[in-house]
Design a protein around this motif. Structure first.
Motif, PDB file in Angstrom:
ATOM      1  N   UNK A  99       0.846  -1.190   0.000  1.00  0.00           N
ATOM      2  CA  UNK A  99       0.000   0.000   0.000  1.00  0.00           C
ATOM      3  C   UNK A  99       0.879   1.238   0.000  1.00  0.00           C
ATOM      4  N   UNK A 100       0.552   2.169  -0.875  1.00  0.00           N
ATOM      5  CA  UNK A 100       1.307   3.417  -0.926  1.00  0.00           C
ATOM      6  C   UNK A 100       1.189   4.133   0.408  1.00  0.00           C
ATOM      7  N   UNK A 101       2.309   4.631   0.899  1.00  0.00           N
ATOM      8  CA  UNK A 101       2.343   5.293   2.195  1.00  0.00           C
ATOM      9  C   UNK A 101       2.509   6.793   1.999  1.00  0.00           C
ATOM     10  N   UNK A 102       3.417   7.155   1.118  1.00  0.00           N
ATOM     11  CA  UNK A 102       3.692   8.567   0.885  1.00  0.00           C
ATOM     12  C   UNK A 102       4.261   8.746  -0.518  1.00  0.00           C
ATOM     13  N   UNK A 103       3.685   9.673  -1.258  1.00  0.00           N
ATOM     14  CA  UNK A 103       4.179   9.991  -2.602  1.00  0.00           C
ATOM     15  C   UNK A 103       4.785  11.379  -2.555  1.00  0.00           C
ATOM     16  N   UNK A 104       6.092  11.464  -2.655  1.00  0.00           N
ATOM     17  CA  UNK A 104       6.746  12.775  -2.682  1.00  0.00           C
ATOM     18  C   UNK A 104       7.189  13.082  -4.112  1.00  0.00           C
ATOM     19  N   UNK A 105       7.773  14.247  -4.311  1.00  0.00           N
ATOM     20  CA  UNK A 105       8.136  14.638  -5.681  1.00  0.00           C
ATOM     21  C   UNK A 105       9.246  13.762  -6.240  1.00  0.00           C
ATOM     22  N   UNK A 106      10.189  13.384  -5.365  1.00  0.00           N
ATOM     23  CA  UNK A 106      11.348  12.639  -5.847  1.00  0.00           C
ATOM     24  C   UNK A 106      11.508  11.291  -5.162  1.00  0.00           C
ATOM     25  N   UNK A 107      10.476  10.853  -4.489  1.00  0.00           N
ATOM     26  CA  UNK A 107      10.587   9.568  -3.775  1.00  0.00           C
ATOM     27  C   UNK A 107       9.195   9.057  -3.431  1.00  0.00           C
ATOM     28  N   UNK A 108       9.102   7.756  -3.228  1.00  0.00           N
ATOM     29  CA  UNK A 108       7.856   7.184  -2.723  1.00  0.00           C
ATOM     30  C   UNK A 108       8.185   6.274  -1.545  1.00  0.00           C
ATOM     31  N   UNK A 109       7.189   6.035  -0.729  1.00  0.00           N
ATOM     32  CA  UNK A 109       7.348   5.066   0.351  1.00  0.00           C
ATOM     33  C   UNK A 109       6.095   4.212   0.386  1.00  0.00           C
ATOM     34  N   UNK A 110       6.278   2.922   0.518  1.00  0.00           N
ATOM     35  CA  UNK A 110       5.106   2.048   0.619  1.00  0.00           C
ATOM     36  C   UNK A 110       5.259   1.112   1.800  1.00  0.00           C
ATOM     37  N   UNK A 111       4.116   0.703   2.363  1.00  0.00           N
ATOM     38  CA  UNK A 111       4.078  -0.271   3.438  1.00  0.00           C
ATOM     39  C   UNK A 111       3.840  -1.650   2.864  1.00  0.00           C
ATOM     40  N   UNK A 112       4.378  -2.645   3.541  1.00  0.00           N
ATOM     41  CA  UNK A 112       4.107  -4.012   3.099  1.00  0.00           C
ATOM     42  C   UNK A 112       3.753  -4.876   4.302  1.00  0.00           C
ATOM     43  N   UNK A 113       2.935  -5.866   4.054  1.00  0.00           N
ATOM     44  CA  UNK A 113       2.677  -6.933   5.015  1.00  0.00           C
ATOM     45  C   UNK A 113       2.869  -8.241   4.288  1.00  0.00           C
ATOM     46  N   UNK A 114       3.458  -9.197   4.948  1.00  0.00           N
ATOM     47  CA  UNK A 114       3.606 -10.527   4.359  1.00  0.00           C
ATOM     48  C   UNK A 114       2.844 -11.490   5.252  1.00  0.00           C
ATOM     49  N   UNK A 115       1.802 -12.101   4.688  1.00  0.00           N
ATOM     50  CA  UNK A 115       1.025 -13.080   5.442  1.00  0.00           C
ATOM     51  C   UNK A 115       1.459 -14.481   5.033  1.00  0.00           C
ATOM     52  N   UNK A 116       1.512 -15.359   6.000  1.00  0.00           N
ATOM     53  CA  UNK A 116       1.720 -16.768   5.710  1.00  0.00           C
ATOM     54  C   UNK A 116       0.347 -17.396   5.571  1.00  0.00           C
ATOM     55  N   UNK A 117      -0.112 -17.538   4.332  1.00  0.00           N
ATOM     56  CA  UNK A 117      -1.477 -18.030   4.116  1.00  0.00           C
ATOM     57  C   UNK A 117      -1.607 -19.515   4.458  1.00  0.00           C
ATOM     58  N   UNK A 118      -0.496 -20.178   4.698  1.00  0.00           N
ATOM     59  CA  UNK A 118      -0.562 -21.590   5.100  1.00  0.00           C
ATOM     60  C   UNK A 118      -0.835 -21.739   6.594  1.00  0.00           C
ATOM     61  N   UNK A 119      -0.563 -20.675   7.353  1.00  0.00           N
ATOM     62  CA  UNK A 119      -0.803 -20.725   8.794  1.00  0.00           C
ATOM     63  C   UNK A 119      -1.796 -19.643   9.231  1.00  0.00           C
ATOM     64  N   UNK A 120      -2.063 -18.686   8.356  1.00  0.00           N
ATOM     65  CA  UNK A 120      -2.969 -17.600   8.694  1.00  0.00           C
ATOM     66  C   UNK A 120      -2.315 -16.493   9.518  1.00  0.00           C
ATOM     67  N   UNK A 121      -0.989 -16.595   9.714  1.00  0.00           N
ATOM     68  CA  UNK A 121      -0.326 -15.605  10.562  1.00  0.00           C
ATOM     69  C   UNK A 121       0.385 -14.524   9.744  1.00  0.00           C
ATOM     70  N   UNK A 122       0.477 -13.346  10.352  1.00  0.00           N
ATOM     71  CA  UNK A 122       1.301 -12.286   9.770  1.00  0.00           C
ATOM     72  C   UNK A 122       2.759 -12.683   9.947  1.00  0.00           C
ATOM     73  N   UNK A 123       3.512 -12.728   8.858  1.00  0.00           N
ATOM     74  CA  UNK A 123       4.912 -13.141   8.934  1.00  0.00           C
ATOM     75  C   UNK A 123       5.866 -11.955   9.099  1.00  0.00           C
ATOM     76  N   UNK A 124       5.511 -10.840   8.479  1.00  0.00           N
ATOM     77  CA  UNK A 124       6.385  -9.661   8.577  1.00  0.00           C
ATOM     78  C   UNK A 124       5.628  -8.440   8.091  1.00  0.00           C
ATOM     79  N   UNK A 125       6.093  -7.275   8.514  1.00  0.00           N
ATOM     80  CA  UNK A 125       5.506  -6.015   8.041  1.00  0.00           C
ATOM     81  C   UNK A 125       6.575  -4.938   8.092  1.00  0.00           C
ATOM     82  N   UNK A 126       6.409  -3.924   7.271  1.00  0.00           N
ATOM     83  CA  UNK A 126       7.408  -2.861   7.260  1.00  0.00           C
ATOM     84  C   UNK A 126       7.153  -1.877   6.148  1.00  0.00           C
TER      85      UNK A 126
END
Lengths: 132, 132, 132, 132
Positions: B73-100
């Motif tokens: 998901x887009x977090x911030x759109x600046x003129x010369x840079x962007x930042x996005x958030x990510x989540x990684x789900x383990x769909x085999x266990x239903x758990x959140x594996x990582x985010x950042x």
């Protein structure tokens, strides 16, 4: 005194932009961490230290053939986790290439599943003095 | 609506602890980012987006054979840079594996050296709507 | 006299079987090749040597912390290609870990597409004597 | 009928020549092998199949964004080992990118050390029919 180690940058670490791929920086940092444990004679502790957090700011590129100097310093020693700061200098250009921190938990693998435990004394000893 | 993509976890991504190596998580996230640009027909923009910052919290392990679902998901759109958030789900266990999050600068490579420029309109377009 | 170089085996090179992943052996061999060129002061030649063939036999595992000694010897020097043999010894166990050969073509990248050219004299010079 | 699987080529697989690094081809081939086992419902067999030999000829480059189609066919089924041939097509250019074979032994890990055993029937079953 922080721990320091130098590594040549190799071809397989680069990407199509001609610079070291951003994920490879973490492999470089971990290599230095392992060399720190090796110096202390406790390399085995590293296998029970899954990462729980990582942060990095990229400052300047590393290129194949450059000498990367990785500097590690203990940031925080908790009962069940440690956090250290790193800096990666490009000694071929004199510039700071990246800086950040890594936090890792002390675990035991029981039945494949990691379980948080108190960190071993030898882990703290390996890092001792690097925070000054 | 965030962008989502699913990937199987393969053997070569694991390490001796039997779980995906922490640096491989960034390759997974970048893969999803490339698939987002491909969907928008602008995959070429990715080669001029060197990373300037990355942060990740590891929540649960990924194992070979697991299905990793990466959410961007887009977090911030600046003129010369962007930042996005990510989540990684383990769909085999239903758990959140990582985010950042990951931040990247818009550059041109002139003579091999990256030079900051304004981000192209098609980059913003590719991310449009992912922040809702 | 063959060229020799030693490298520690690091965590990120292992897989879930607790040993170095089979594809990582090729990165190890290439690292030694680059160090051979560096010794000869011609590291730049390596970027114009795409691989055309590779063969490897795995003899014994490498584990994290082991010392891998890579031995390289020129096998055949042709006008537009070279082939070298490699052996990887596990100096921590005294066993041969792998052996094989790699062939690479001399090319120029014109417009992104590789075009076969005659190998530069400095390439042959870098390998000179390793075949004895 | 040979087994086939298609994969996009991603940025982190490329090197400074702008093409997929030669060692990454083996990760691609192994990915297809794992997908073959997954299709047969026996993905777990793959962890006890350390490689004993590999050979590859590189025919044409793969680039980021290209579609790589990996074709696998059983070559030889022995009591304690199998060998399969692979071809990697660049479906974005219609050219053969690489071809070769991989041999793997059937082992048990007893005390960390691999020990040769007879291959399980389900391994042969997974490959059945791919050699026609």
């Amino acid at each position: 005194m922080p721990f320091e180690a130098q590594y040549y940058v190799y071809w397989s670490e680069t990407d199509a932009a001609g610079i070291v791929h951003f994920a490879e920086f973490f492999r470089l940092v971990e290599r230095a961490e392992e060399d720190l444990y090796r110096r202390a004679g406790v390399l085995h502790v590293h296998g029970s230290l899954p990462r729980i957090e990582a942060h990095i700011r990229y400052r300047a590129p590393l290129r194949r053939g450059d000498v990367a100097r990785v500097v590690l310093a203990l940031d925080e020693a908790r009962r069940r986790a440690i956090r250290y700061r790193f800096e990666i200098y490009n000694d071929s250009t004199g510039r700071l290439a990246a800086e950040g921190y890594i936090a890792a938990a002390c675990v035991e693998f029981s039945g494949g599943e990691p379980r948080a435990v108190e960190c071993p004394e030898e882990l703290y000893r390996a890092w001792r003095g690097t925070d000054i």
